[in-house]
Design a protein around this motif. Structure first.
Motif, PDB file in Angstrom:
ATOM      1  N   ALA A  93      23.213  10.111  -6.227  1.00 31.88           N
ATOM      2  CA  ALA A  93      23.344   9.993  -4.772  1.00 31.88           C
ATOM      3  C   ALA A  93      23.878   8.619  -4.380  1.00 31.88           C
ATOM      4  N   LEU A  94      23.355   7.571  -5.037  1.00 33.57           N
ATOM      5  CA  LEU A  94      23.816   6.215  -4.737  1.00 33.57           C
ATOM      6  C   LEU A  94      25.274   6.022  -5.157  1.00 33.57           C
ATOM      7  N   THR A 120      27.582   8.380  -5.364  1.00 36.27           N
ATOM      8  CA  THR A 120      28.412   9.138  -4.425  1.00 36.27           C
ATOM      9  C   THR A 120      28.545   8.400  -3.095  1.00 36.27           C
ATOM     10  N   PHE A 121      27.455   7.766  -2.678  1.00 35.85           N
ATOM     11  CA  PHE A 121      27.436   6.968  -1.454  1.00 35.85           C
ATOM     12  C   PHE A 121      28.496   5.866  -1.517  1.00 35.85           C
ATOM     13  N   SER A 153      32.193   7.278  -1.735  1.00 30.16           N
ATOM     14  CA  SER A 153      32.693   7.750  -0.440  1.00 30.16           C
ATOM     15  C   SER A 153      33.201   6.577   0.400  1.00 30.16           C
ATOM     16  N   VAL A 182      31.043   7.047   5.280  1.00 31.59           N
ATOM     17  CA  VAL A 182      29.645   6.830   4.923  1.00 31.59           C
ATOM     18  C   VAL A 182      29.051   8.209   4.682  1.00 31.59           C
ATOM     19  N   SER A 183      28.934   8.583   3.402  1.00 25.59           N
ATOM     20  CA  SER A 183      28.560   9.959   3.088  1.00 25.59           C
ATOM     21  C   SER A 183      27.982  10.033   1.677  1.00 25.59           C
ATOM     22  N   THR A 184      27.169  11.036   1.445  1.00 26.96           N
ATOM     23  CA  THR A 184      26.739  11.411   0.099  1.00 26.96           C
ATOM     24  C   THR A 184      26.323  12.870   0.162  1.00 26.96           C
ATOM     25  N   MET A 199      20.583   4.092   3.058  1.00 22.91           N
ATOM     26  CA  MET A 199      21.072   5.469   3.139  1.00 22.91           C
ATOM     27  C   MET A 199      20.135   6.346   3.960  1.00 22.91           C
ATOM     28  N   ASN A 200      18.855   5.942   4.047  1.00 16.61           N
ATOM     29  CA  ASN A 200      17.846   6.724   4.766  1.00 16.61           C
ATOM     30  C   ASN A 200      17.357   6.052   6.039  1.00 16.61           C
ATOM     31  N   CYS A 247      22.032   5.454   9.891  1.00 23.38           N
ATOM     32  CA  CYS A 247      22.733   6.689   9.484  1.00 23.38           C
ATOM     33  C   CYS A 247      21.769   7.791   9.062  1.00 23.38           C
ATOM     34  N   LEU A 263      21.177   9.758   6.316  1.00 25.46           N
ATOM     35  CA  LEU A 263      21.924  10.935   5.879  1.00 25.46           C
ATOM     36  C   LEU A 263      21.010  12.074   5.459  1.00 25.46           C
TER      37      LEU A 263
END
Length: 250
Positions: free
Chosen positions: A138-139, A141-142, A145, A152-154, A229-230, A235, A237
């Motif tokens: 996940a990190l 992919t973050f 992106s 800003v995506s995963t 990310m959280n 954001c 996600l």
């Protein structure tokens, strides 16, 4: 010791299952089983979780044969764990490398593998597909992106696919890769060698190595990136409340 390590994976996966409401009564879940450490860990986690889960669900494993891989150990493992197993021959490797001769093959290959896996999951009557992506994936992919796409995506712990009616779940999103590696070693996973010609020479591998260097320099780097990310004020996600309400058809 191996049992304790698997218990750690199971505990973190159970939390993700509960946080994001990943599994419900009556689910028929297809595990995408590649023969790598991640998908094999997921197979062990879900087959163990099935024994004491408050939700009653079915499991099967689907392996896409990319050519040249000996998957006999996967047949044996699934038999041992009492999980229905299907090995599906494909021409994905030939299309990507011989016909299309892709210079950057990962995106097309991943798209074709996802499509084939989902199609066979539907064919076998499944309503969900479980993938072995973990916290480090996940990190990575973050960052990929942001660096390569300007977004800003995963991936999400749970996604509904309109075209197929499937829900994709990732029960190991709270599990660090080092725990999976430790479990694989202690439980002596019979890893199937990746037949991909590009294995180990990809953008993702570069990002993985970059994160490792930054983690060495800044010991809180991965922890802070996961917090960012959280972050609910920026954001977030992985919105637990919104993801719990993602609906799917059976």
């Amino acid at each position: 010791m191996a049992k304790n390590t698997l218990q750690n994976l199971l505990s973190k996966s159970r939390k993700a299952i509960q946080d994001f409401n990943l599994i419900q009564d009556g689910d028929k879940i297809a595990i995408g089983l590649s023969g790598g450490k991640d998908s094999m860990a997921l197979l062990h986690v879900l087959s163990t979780y099935r024994r004491f889960s408050p939700e009653k669900f079915e499991l099967m494993a689907i392996c896409l044969q990319m050519g040249g891989a000996d998957n006999s150990s996967l047949h044996e493992l699934c038999k041992e764990l009492d999980v229905e197993f299907h090995e599906i021959p494909t021409d994905i490797k030939e299309v990507v490398f011989d016909v299309r001769q892709e210079k950057n093959p990962c995106s097309l290959c991943a798209k074709m593998r996802r499509g084939a896996l989902n199609d066979y999951a539907v064919k076998f009557g499944c309503n969900k597909v479980a993938l072995g992506h973990h916290k480090d994936d996940a990190l990575e992919t973050f960052l990929m992106s942001m660096f390569y796409e300007g977004r800003v995506s995963t991936f999400s712990p749970k996604s509904y696919l309109d075209r197929t009616g499937l829900t994709v779940i990732r029960p190991m999103v709270y599990v660090e890769e080092y725990l999976i590696k430790k479990t694989a070693e202690e439980m002596d996973f019979k890893i199937v060698k990746n037949p991909c010609p590009a294995d180990g020479n990809t953008k993702r591998q570069y990002i993985k190595e970059l994160i490792a260097r930054l983690q060495d320099e800044m010991p809180d780097f991965k922890k802070n990136m996961f917090i960012a990310m959280n972050n609910p004020e920026q954001c977030f996600l992985w919105d637990k409340e919104k993801l719990k309400d993602v609906h799917f058809s059976r």
